[in-house]
Design a protein around this motif. Structure first.
Motif, mmCIF file in Angstrom:
data_model
loop_
_atom_site.group_PDB
_atom_site.id
_atom_site.type_symbol
_atom_site.label_atom_id
_atom_site.label_comp_id
_atom_site.label_asym_id
_atom_site.label_seq_id
_atom_site.Cartn_x
_atom_site.Cartn_y
_atom_site.Cartn_z
ATOM 1 N N GLY A 1 0.821 -1.204 0.000
ATOM 2 C CA GLY A 1 0.000 0.000 0.000
ATOM 3 C C GLY A 1 0.854 1.254 0.000
ATOM 4 N N PRO B 1 -1.807 -4.880 8.843
ATOM 5 C CA PRO B 1 -3.187 -4.918 9.341
ATOM 6 C C PRO B 1 -3.315 -5.415 10.777
ATOM 7 N N THR C 1 -5.413 0.238 5.481
ATOM 8 C CA THR C 1 -5.369 -1.164 5.863
ATOM 9 C C THR C 1 -6.341 -1.945 4.998
ATOM 10 N N MET C 2 -6.650 -3.163 5.384
ATOM 11 C CA MET C 2 -7.490 -4.011 4.552
ATOM 12 C C MET C 2 -8.473 -4.788 5.407
ATOM 13 N N SER C 3 -9.456 -5.371 4.762
ATOM 14 C CA SER C 3 -10.512 -6.089 5.468
ATOM 15 C C SER C 3 -9.978 -7.408 6.013
ATOM 16 N N THR C 4 -9.689 -7.424 7.302
ATOM 17 C CA THR C 4 -9.269 -8.633 7.998
ATOM 18 C C THR C 4 -9.969 -8.655 9.351
ATOM 19 N N GLU D 1 -9.332 -4.848 -4.122
ATOM 20 C CA GLU D 1 -8.121 -5.363 -4.764
ATOM 21 C C GLU D 1 -8.289 -6.846 -5.082
ATOM 22 N N CYS E 1 -7.019 -14.378 3.012
ATOM 23 C CA CYS E 1 -7.793 -14.023 1.819
ATOM 24 C C CYS E 1 -7.799 -15.156 0.803
ATOM 25 N N ARG F 1 -9.729 -8.430 -1.658
ATOM 26 C CA ARG F 1 -9.758 -7.801 -0.340
ATOM 27 C C ARG F 1 -10.126 -6.326 -0.497
ATOM 28 N N HIS F 2 -10.768 -5.802 0.522
ATOM 29 C CA HIS F 2 -11.190 -4.406 0.534
ATOM 30 C C HIS F 2 -10.133 -3.575 1.240
ATOM 31 N N VAL F 3 -9.567 -2.623 0.526
ATOM 32 C CA VAL F 3 -8.594 -1.696 1.105
ATOM 33 C C VAL F 3 -9.366 -0.475 1.596
#
Length: 309
Positions: A102, A130, A147-150, A169, A210, A271-273
Motif C-alpha cells: 500500500g 493490518p 489497511t485491509m478487510s481482515t 483489490e 484471503c 480484499r477491501h482496502v
C-alpha cells in the motif's frame, strides 16, 4: 475536572484488560498506569475499575464514563481539524500507517501529488501491517491507517473509528514463464490451480486468510510447498519453477517482476482496502489522492478475463 489523557488510559485498559498490556500499548510504565487510574477514580469520585485476578474490568460507572469519552475524543479531533484548517492549511505532521505494498503503490504516489496541491501539509509514513494498525491508531502513533478487510479491522459501528473505502483489490496468478498455463488467458481457481504447488505466507497473515477463503469457497485447499512473507522472494521461487502463487494485485504492480507471467483468475480472492481514522478525524485530502492512485493500478493485459472475479 477529569483529565482527558486519563480517559484515554481508561479506554486502553478496557481494551487490554491488564495494567501490563495497557502500559506496553501506551509506552509507559505499569506504575504510571496504576497512578493515573487512581487519580482518575479520585477525579470521578466513584470506583471505575474492579480487579479480577490479573485482569481489570470496568465498573458500571467506568462504562458510563467511557461511553461519554468516545464523544469527547471525536469532538477533540474535530476541534483540532478546525484549528489546523484555520491556520492557513499547515497541519503539522500527519502520520500515515500502511501495509508495505500500500505504501509503494498508493501512499507514495498520493503524497507525491499532495506535495504540489497541498504544500502546507507534512506527512510521515510508517509501515503498519493490518494486525497492528488499529492499535497504532488507538494509541495515537498514527493518524490515518491504510489497511485491509481482515479480522483485525475495527468492528462495524465502532464509535472509536471512522472507515472509508479505497478500493477492492483482486488477486492474480503468478506463473513461471514456461508454465503450461502461461499461454492461457482464462484461468479458473479450482479447475486450473488446485493441483499446483503453491507459494504462500504463513497461516494467520492477511494474504493467507484471503486466499484460503477463496479456495475453500472453490472447494479445495492449496497444497502449500513454500512459506514466505516477502513478495520478492515469492517471485524468485516462481521464476525458479518451484510453484505458483496467487497474490494481491498491488504486490506485482509495484515490483513488476521479470521472467514470470501474471494472469487474471476467475473466482479469485479479493480484499477491501480502506482508510481508517479515529472518530472525529478526517482522512482528506489524503483519501482523495490515494483513491486516484488506486484507479491507476494496472491489470494483467491477457485478454477479456484478465480481471474477472
Amino acid at each position: 475536572m477529569i483529565d482527558v489523557r486519563r480517559l484515554q488510559l481508561l479506554q486502553a485498559l478496557d481494551h487490554h484488560r491488564t495494567v501490563a498490556g495497557t502500559a506496553e500499548a501506551l509506552n509507559v510504565t505499569p506504575s504510571a498506569v496504576s497512578q493515573q487510574l487512581a487519580s482518575l477514580a479520585k477525579e470521578a469520585g466513584v470506583p471505575l475499575v474492579e480487579r479480577q485476578g490479573r485482569r481489570f474490568l470496568l465498573t458500571g460507572a467506568g462504562r458510563v464514563l467511557l461511553e461519554r469519552a468516545h464523544v469527547i475524543f471525536a469532538e477533540m479531533e474535530r476541534a483540532n481539524a478546525d484549528l489546523h484548517a484555520y491556520s492557513a492549511g499547515d497541519r503539522g505532521v500527519v502520520r500515515v500507517g500502511a501495509f508495505s505494498t500500500g505504501i509503494s503503490d498508493l501512499v507514495a504516489p498520493a503524497l507525491a501529488r499532495l506535495r504540489g496541491s497541498h504544500p502546507g501539509w507534512n506527512f510521515e509514513v510508517v509501515q503498519a501491517e493490518p494486525e497492528s494498525s488499529t492499535e497504532m491508531l488507538r494509541s495515537g502513533r498514527i493518524d490515518v491507517a491504510l489497511t485491509m478487510s481482515t479480522s483485525h479491522m475495527p468492528a462495524a459501528g465502532d464509535p472509536e473509528f471512522h472507515t472509508e473505502p479505497v478500493m477492492v483489490e483482486l488477486f492474480d496468478a503468478i506463473l513461471p514463464y514456461h508454465h503450461p498455463l502461461a499461454s492461457r488467458t482464462d484461468l479458473h481457481l479450482a479447475e486450473d490451480l488446485a493441483e499446483e504447488d503453491w507459494i504462500m505466507s504463513a497461516p494467520g497473515t492477511a494474504w493467507y486468510s484471503c486466499v484460503t477463503a477463496a479456495t475453500s469457497q472453490a472447494g479445495f485447499q492449496p497444497r502449500v510447498a513454500h512459506i514466505v512473507d516477502d513478495f520478492s522472494a515469492v517471485f524468485a521461487l516462481v521464476r525458479a519453477g518451484l510453484g505458483i502463487a496467487v497474490v494481491p494485485r498491488l504486490a506485482w504492480t509495484g515490483l513488476n517482476p521479470p521472467h514470470v507471467v501474471v494472469r487474471g483468475v476467475r473466482d479469485t480472492a479479493r480484499r477491501h482496502v480502506v482508510a481508517v481514522t479515529r472518530a472525529g478525524s478526517s482522512a482528506e485530502p489524503l483519501l482523495t489522492a490515494v483513491r486516484e492512485a488506486a484507479s491507476k493500478v494496472p491489470v494483467p493485459s491477457v485478454g477479456p478475463f484478465a480481471v474477472a472475479g
